[in-house]
Design a protein around this motif. Structure first.
Motif, PDB file in Angstrom:
ATOM      1  N   ARG A 269       0.826  -1.207   0.000  1.00 13.04           N
ATOM      2  CA  ARG A 269       0.000   0.000   0.000  1.00 13.04           C
ATOM      3  C   ARG A 269       0.859   1.256   0.000  1.00 13.04           C
ATOM      4  O   ARG A 269       0.616   2.198  -0.766  1.00 13.04           O
ATOM      5  N   ASN A 270       1.874   1.300   0.857  1.00 12.96           N
ATOM      6  CA  ASN A 270       2.697   2.498   0.942  1.00 12.96           C
ATOM      7  C   ASN A 270       3.467   2.739  -0.349  1.00 12.96           C
ATOM      8  O   ASN A 270       3.564   3.868  -0.837  1.00 12.96           O
ATOM      9  N   TRP A 271       4.012   1.662  -0.916  1.00 14.32           N
ATOM     10  CA  TRP A 271       4.790   1.791  -2.154  1.00 14.32           C
ATOM     11  C   TRP A 271       3.917   2.324  -3.284  1.00 14.32           C
ATOM     12  O   TRP A 271       4.348   3.167  -4.068  1.00 14.32           O
ATOM     13  N   ALA A 272       2.681   1.859  -3.335  1.00 19.36           N
ATOM     14  CA  ALA A 272       1.756   2.333  -4.369  1.00 19.36           C
ATOM     15  C   ALA A 272       1.411   3.800  -4.171  1.00 19.36           C
ATOM     16  O   ALA A 272       1.391   4.583  -5.131  1.00 19.36           O
ATOM     17  N   GLN A 273       1.148   4.185  -2.936  1.00 19.57           N
ATOM     18  CA  GLN A 273       0.668   5.529  -2.643  1.00 19.57           C
ATOM     19  C   GLN A 273       1.760   6.592  -2.659  1.00 19.57           C
ATOM     20  O   GLN A 273       1.467   7.780  -2.824  1.00 19.57           O
ATOM     21  N   GLN A 274       3.018   6.189  -2.500  1.00 21.81           N
ATOM     22  CA  GLN A 274       4.091   7.178  -2.435  1.00 21.81           C
ATOM     23  C   GLN A 274       4.387   7.808  -3.793  1.00 21.81           C
ATOM     24  O   GLN A 274       5.173   8.744  -3.894  1.00 21.81           O
ATOM     25  N   VAL A 275       3.724   7.311  -4.836  1.00 24.52           N
ATOM     26  CA  VAL A 275       3.997   7.827  -6.174  1.00 24.52           C
ATOM     27  C   VAL A 275       3.648   9.307  -6.287  1.00 24.52           C
ATOM     28  O   VAL A 275       4.347  10.076  -6.968  1.00 24.52           O
ATOM     29  N   GLY A 276       2.581   9.746  -5.609  1.00 23.61           N
ATOM     30  CA  GLY A 276       2.211  11.161  -5.641  1.00 23.61           C
ATOM     31  C   GLY A 276       3.297  12.055  -5.069  1.00 23.61           C
ATOM     32  O   GLY A 276       3.769  12.998  -5.730  1.00 23.61           O
ATOM     33  N   PRO A 277       3.739  11.788  -3.820  1.00 21.16           N
ATOM     34  CA  PRO A 277       4.843  12.565  -3.263  1.00 21.16           C
ATOM     35  C   PRO A 277       6.123  12.476  -4.078  1.00 21.16           C
ATOM     36  O   PRO A 277       6.864  13.463  -4.192  1.00 21.16           O
ATOM     37  N   PHE A 278       6.410  11.294  -4.657  1.00 18.72           N
ATOM     38  CA  PHE A 278       7.627  11.154  -5.464  1.00 18.72           C
ATOM     39  C   PHE A 278       7.562  12.038  -6.709  1.00 18.72           C
ATOM     40  O   PHE A 278       8.532  12.714  -7.062  1.00 18.72           O
ATOM     41  N   LEU A 279       6.424  12.042  -7.380  1.00 18.05           N
ATOM     42  CA  LEU A 279       6.267  12.906  -8.549  1.00 18.05           C
ATOM     43  C   LEU A 279       6.403  14.373  -8.161  1.00 18.05           C
ATOM     44  O   LEU A 279       7.056  15.161  -8.857  1.00 18.05           O
ATOM     45  N   GLU A 280       5.826  14.730  -7.034  1.00 17.74           N
ATOM     46  CA  GLU A 280       5.896  16.123  -6.588  1.00 17.74           C
ATOM     47  C   GLU A 280       7.329  16.519  -6.229  1.00 17.74           C
ATOM     48  O   GLU A 280       7.813  17.584  -6.629  1.00 17.74           O
ATOM     49  N   MET A 281       8.019  15.662  -5.487  1.00 16.24           N
ATOM     50  CA  MET A 281       9.417  15.918  -5.128  1.00 16.24           C
ATOM     51  C   MET A 281      10.284  16.081  -6.370  1.00 16.24           C
ATOM     52  O   MET A 281      11.116  16.995  -6.455  1.00 16.24           O
ATOM     53  N   SER A 282      10.087  15.183  -7.333  1.00 17.46           N
ATOM     54  CA  SER A 282      10.905  15.208  -8.541  1.00 17.46           C
ATOM     55  C   SER A 282      10.697  16.489  -9.332  1.00 17.46           C
ATOM     56  O   SER A 282      11.653  17.111  -9.809  1.00 17.46           O
ATOM     57  N   LEU A 283       9.436  16.898  -9.471  1.00 19.00           N
ATOM     58  CA  LEU A 283       9.141  18.097 -10.260  1.00 19.00           C
ATOM     59  C   LEU A 283       9.543  19.373  -9.535  1.00 19.00           C
ATOM     60  O   LEU A 283       9.836  20.393 -10.167  1.00 19.00           O
ATOM     61  N   GLN A 284       9.572  19.339  -8.202  1.00 18.95           N
ATOM     62  CA  GLN A 284      10.069  20.497  -7.452  1.00 18.95           C
ATOM     63  C   GLN A 284      11.549  20.720  -7.734  1.00 18.95           C
ATOM     64  O   GLN A 284      12.002  21.862  -7.874  1.00 18.95           O
TER      65      GLN A 284
END
Length: 364
Positions: A269-284
């Motif tokens: 569950r956590n691995w699936a859901q962390q995609v949002g924060p990862f995308l946000e971190m990367s684009l920042q």
């Protein structure tokens, strides 16, 4: 003073005029199938209403042509014989990506190659004797050690194909296992269905599984010296989990909308859901990237763990909104959480969904 707390009856709210939604008695004589059962339950209370409302959200999610549905699975669901539910969800096109524990997929693989699990009899069996007999207990179920021995011979055949690869990750290994099942076994299997429908299966904690241990034994068969002094140069391939992460992230970034269906919680569950924060971190940090931020628009979770224990398994979708993982309800997010043993709620939910979709297809 004695009338200080007496309320004015004329100030009472009329619930019907206020638009409150009335509950309705569940009438068993008017229910003919699981779809009608959950519809009736959605108009009741407590866990019944949770499950009824979960059907509505799940239906909306799988009907949305723009939605990429991610399914996450944890717990001993395949030992508990829930594997065909996952096959059904894949075969019907209800999920496009799967994230799972390694053990769940390992036990499902064992089932797919014809092995069986057995009942544990409480009060009649001794765990020490079970160990001597090669019977591994998972609560009320037994996994014979012979199952693992047989599965290792199958994995050894797949391993011969894997050696041709220089770099591997969990979804590539699962795809190869699924291809082998597709080519050699007639019965259904999770990895077989996933291969046939081109649904990637990610196992973030891959080495925490019998499948990974079988592959490790193959490493030792090729190079026994690994047991004495580990040398990564002697491994036939490099296992890189970031291949999984970037493959999954790209799929989610490219989706127009995303939804999540979760059994249990944990790493999947956590691995699936962390995609949002990862995308946000990367684009920042790298705004030139072509990725797009995505947050889950839909969510259905079945898990008995309460939120106050503090673990992710019990974490609510509302809490996930604060992390940028989910679309808020006032922005169109639709979520349902069922606090129940998945072996009870999940089969009813899937049968109800299947019935509802088939009825609508007949009407169309």
């Amino acid at each position: 003073m004695q009338n200080e707390f007496v309320r004015d009856i004329n100030a009472y709210l009329d619930p019907d005029k206020a638009g409150l939604i009335p509950l309705e008695p569940l009438d068993p004589d008017k229910i003919r199938d699981f779809d009608e059962l959950l519809l009736a339950m959605s108009k009741t209370a407590f866990g019944g209403r949770q499950l009824g409302e979960a059907l509505d959200v799940l239906e909306t999610m799988v009907r949305d042509p723009e939605c990429h549905v991610v399914a996450t699975f944890s717990g001993a669901m395949t030992v508990a014989k829930m594997g065909k539910l996952i096959c059904k969800m894949i075969d019907e096109g209800w999920v496009q990506s799967i994230i799972s524990t390694g053990a769940l997929m390992a036990h499902g693989f064992i089932e797919a190659i014809g092995m069986k699990h057995y009942k544990y009899q409480f009060g009649e069996m001794d765990d020490k004797e079970l160990c001597r007999a090669g019977l591994n207990r998972v609560y009320d179920t037994l996994e014979p050690e012979k199952n693992f021995i047989h599965s290792e011979t199958v994995v050894r055949e797949v391993f011969k194909r894997l050696k041709e690869k220089k770099y591997l990750c969990s979804y590539l290994i699962c795809r190869e296992l699924g291809r082998y099942l597709h080519e050699n076994y007639k019965d259904s299997g999770i990895l077989k269905s996933a291969y046939e429908k081109n649904v990637p299966v990610y196992i973030p904690a891959f080495t925490d599984s019998e499948l990974a241990l079988s592959i490790a034994c193959n490493f030792l068969a090729e190079n026994p010296s690994l047991a004495e002094e580990f040398d990564p140069e002697k491994l036939p391939f490099v296992f890189n989990p970031y291949m999984d992460l970037f493959h999954y992230t790209k799929r989610i970034s490219n989706a127009k909308k995303i939804g999540i269906f979760t059994i249990g919680g944990g790493v999947p569950r956590n691995w699936a859901q962390q995609v949002g924060p990862f995308l946000e971190m990367s684009l920042q940090q790298f705004p030139e990237l072509k990725w797009k931020i995505k947050r889950f628009h839909y969510g259905v979770r079945i898990c008995p763990e309460p939120v106050h224990w503090g673990g992710l398994s019990g974490c609510t979708y509302e809490e996930g909104i604060s992390w940028g993982k989910f679309v808020p309800k006032d922005k169109g997010g639709k979520f349902a959480e069922v606090l129940c043993d998945a072996t009870i709620a999940w089969p009813i939910l899937i049968l109800a969904l299947d019935r509802r979709l088939k009825k609508d297809k007949k009407r169309g």
